[in-house]
Structure formats: C-alpha cells, structure tokens
Scaffold this motif. Structure first.
Motif, short mmCIF file in Angstrom:
data_model
loop_
_atom_site.label_atom_id
_atom_site.label_comp_id
_atom_site.label_asym_id
_atom_site.label_seq_id
_atom_site.Cartn_x
_atom_site.Cartn_y
_atom_site.Cartn_z
N ASP A 1 0.85 -1.20 0.00
CA ASP A 1 0.00 0.00 0.00
C ASP A 1 0.88 1.24 0.00
O ASP A 1 1.92 1.26 0.68
N LYS B 1 1.38 2.43 -7.03
CA LYS B 1 0.81 1.75 -8.19
C LYS B 1 -0.13 2.70 -8.94
O LYS B 1 -0.03 2.87 -10.16
N ASP B 2 -1.03 3.34 -8.19
CA ASP B 2 -1.96 4.29 -8.83
C ASP B 2 -1.19 5.47 -9.42
O ASP B 2 -1.50 5.94 -10.52
N ARG C 1 -2.23 -4.37 -9.32
CA ARG C 1 -2.36 -5.68 -8.66
C ARG C 1 -2.71 -6.70 -9.75
O ARG C 1 -3.05 -6.33 -10.86
MG MG Z 1 -3.89 1.06 -3.15
#
Ligand code: MG
Ligand code: AMP
Length: 266
Positions: A64, A68-69, A120
C-alpha cells in the motif's frame, strides 16, 4: 540501466535492493529525462496500435502507498487512452472465487494493439492469499509454476509481459500513510485495514522475495523499482516500457491498397 533493476537469477533478498536508489539522478535531471522519453512512448504506442499484432502487459505490484496508482497516472497520462486498458484487481467476488484464480485475470489480458496495465494482479494469489492463509499451503505453492506457465503461454501468443515491483521502505510507507491521515482530501484513500497489512510487513517481504525468485523468467521478467522517490519510479517505468516497445519491432502496416494515385475529389 542500473543492474539492480532487472532481478538476477538466484534467491532474491530485498534487503540487497535500496528503495532510495536514484542512479545519480536528481529530481530535476530525472524528470527532464522522463520528459525526453515521452514523445517516444507516444509514438511507440501508436505503432503498437497501428500494427495490431502484439500487445504489452504491464503488471504493477507493491505494498500500500508504493505508488501503483501514481505510476498509472504519471507514466501513461501522455498516451492515447484509446490504446490503454487498465485493470484493478480487488478481493475476488464470489463468482470469481468459484473459478480458478487465473480466470478473472485472463479476461483482462490486453487485446492485440493495446497496452494493458494490471494494478495488482494474479500475484495477489501468492501474496495476500499466502500471508493470510486464505487457501492451504499446497494450493498457493502450486501457483508459482501455474503462473509461469500462464505467462509463457501469453508470451508465446503475442503478449509481451513486464512486471514491476514498486519497492518502498517501511519508513516511507509510514510517511505516506500519515500524509493521507493529515489531508482530508486523501481520507478516502485511507483504510484502517492497511494498518493490519503494515503489521504483516515482514511476511509480505518474504512472500515478495519468493515471487521475485520463482517467477522472474526470460519471457516475463520482474523489475525491482526503487520507489521511495516517486519521480525516479516514474523514470524507471517509463524507460523500461520505452525500451521494451523499441525491442518489439513495431512497424506501421502497409496500406491495404496502393494509395499513390489516389486523388481526393473536390
Ligand atoms: Mg492502493
Ligand atoms: P487497493 O488496491 O488498495 O484498492 O486494494 C485492493 C485490495 O484487494 C487489497 O487489499 C488486495 O490485497 C486485495 N486483493 C486483490 N487481489 C486479491 C486476491 N486474489 N485475494 C484476496 N485479496 C485480494
């Protein structure tokens, strides 16, 4: 490219890879380098689309807040959205759980001519699933080989695969989670469940080390991306994607008919 990015053969120890590495770049020179690559990325994506024979699958994994975003947003914002397919994998639905673990993943593999981005992926099935014991050990253990076979099949049928592990330090994650707490506009991104995952940090690192060791193949290599610095993360991903597309020998197709004598009527 720094040697540490493409993971070596042999047992991977994440402690050997610094999340703060920037390969001599500063924020300024790193951003300038990325900006320089952008027109190339735009053109190569257009060629991929025009030639329509191959696809590129980019898999993003990381803890987290590892970005990634952010990587999706900052690397691919220059590219024609028509040629991009993004799939976000969340906890599986009952319907998805009633199938094999690759069923929902295969459906999202990008069609020829496009770039697919997995935020993911099927790797969650040997990460969160393993760490939380959601299936018996004998089940998740068999998955590394099943994943390698699946990715081999994709690579043999026109899909190039690039996998990026966004490597941040535990301290950096604390800062990023705190920043989410401190900014009301980021509260929607804060999930107290993420704190439980943070407590399992060491278990996740072991699970990631196994993924990187067992599933980095010639047909689908893993890249460990030092991700404490967002600008460096973006540079590494952009450069790797550009180099990969360059190596795919993407040609504009020949016109279906001879256009040399065509005159557009008044
Ligand atoms: Mg996330
Ligand atoms: P986020 O990407 O932050 O929106 O969170 C998605 C959540 O879905 C994460 O907590 C993942 O661990 C979870 N997730 C994704 N794939 C799976 C899976 N195959 N099994 C269980 N949980 C999953």
């Amino acid at each position: 490219m720094p040697k540490q990015l493409l993971i070596p053969k042999g047992k991977v120890k994440l402690a050997d890879f610094s999340p703060t590495e920037t390969d001599g770049y500063t924020k300024e020179t790193g951003r300038a380098e990325e900006t320089k690559l952008e027109p190339r990325l735009v053109e190569l994506q257009e060629r991929l689309y025009a030639s329509g024979k191959q696809s590129l699958l980019i898999i993003l994994q990381g803890m987290d807040t590892s970005g990634k975003d952010g990587a999706v947003k900052h690397v691919f914002d220059v590219v024609n959205p028509n040629g991009i397919r993004i799939a976000n994998f969340k906890a599986p639905s009952l319907d998805e759980l009633a199938h094999d673990f690759l069923w929902r993943v295969h459906r999202e593999v990008p069609p020829k001519g496009t770039i697919g981005i997995f935020n993911r992926s099927h790797y969650e099935d040997v990460l969160v699933v393993r760490v939380n014991g959601l299936v018996p050990e004998s089940v998740w253990k068999a998955r590394y080989e099943q994943i390698n076979q699946f990715e081999r099949m994709l690579s043999e049928t026109g899909t190039r695969i690039l996998k990026f592990f966004l490597h941040i330090s535990k301290d950096e994650q604390k800062e990023r989670l705190q920043a989410r707490l401190d900014d009301p506009a980021k509260h929607w991104k804060f999930n107290t469940g993420d704190l439980k995952v943070r407590e399992q940090w060491d278990d996740y690192m072991s699970a990631y080390e196994d993924v990187l060791t067992k599933c980095s193949t010639n047909h689908a290599p893993w890249h460990i991306v030092p991700a404490n610095k967002k600008w460096y993360r973006n540079l590494v991903i952009t450069r790797t994607v550009v180099e990969t597309l360059e190596s795919m020998n993407l040609q504009y197709p020949e016109p279906a008919e001879d256009l040399s004598t065509v005159v557009i009527p008044d």
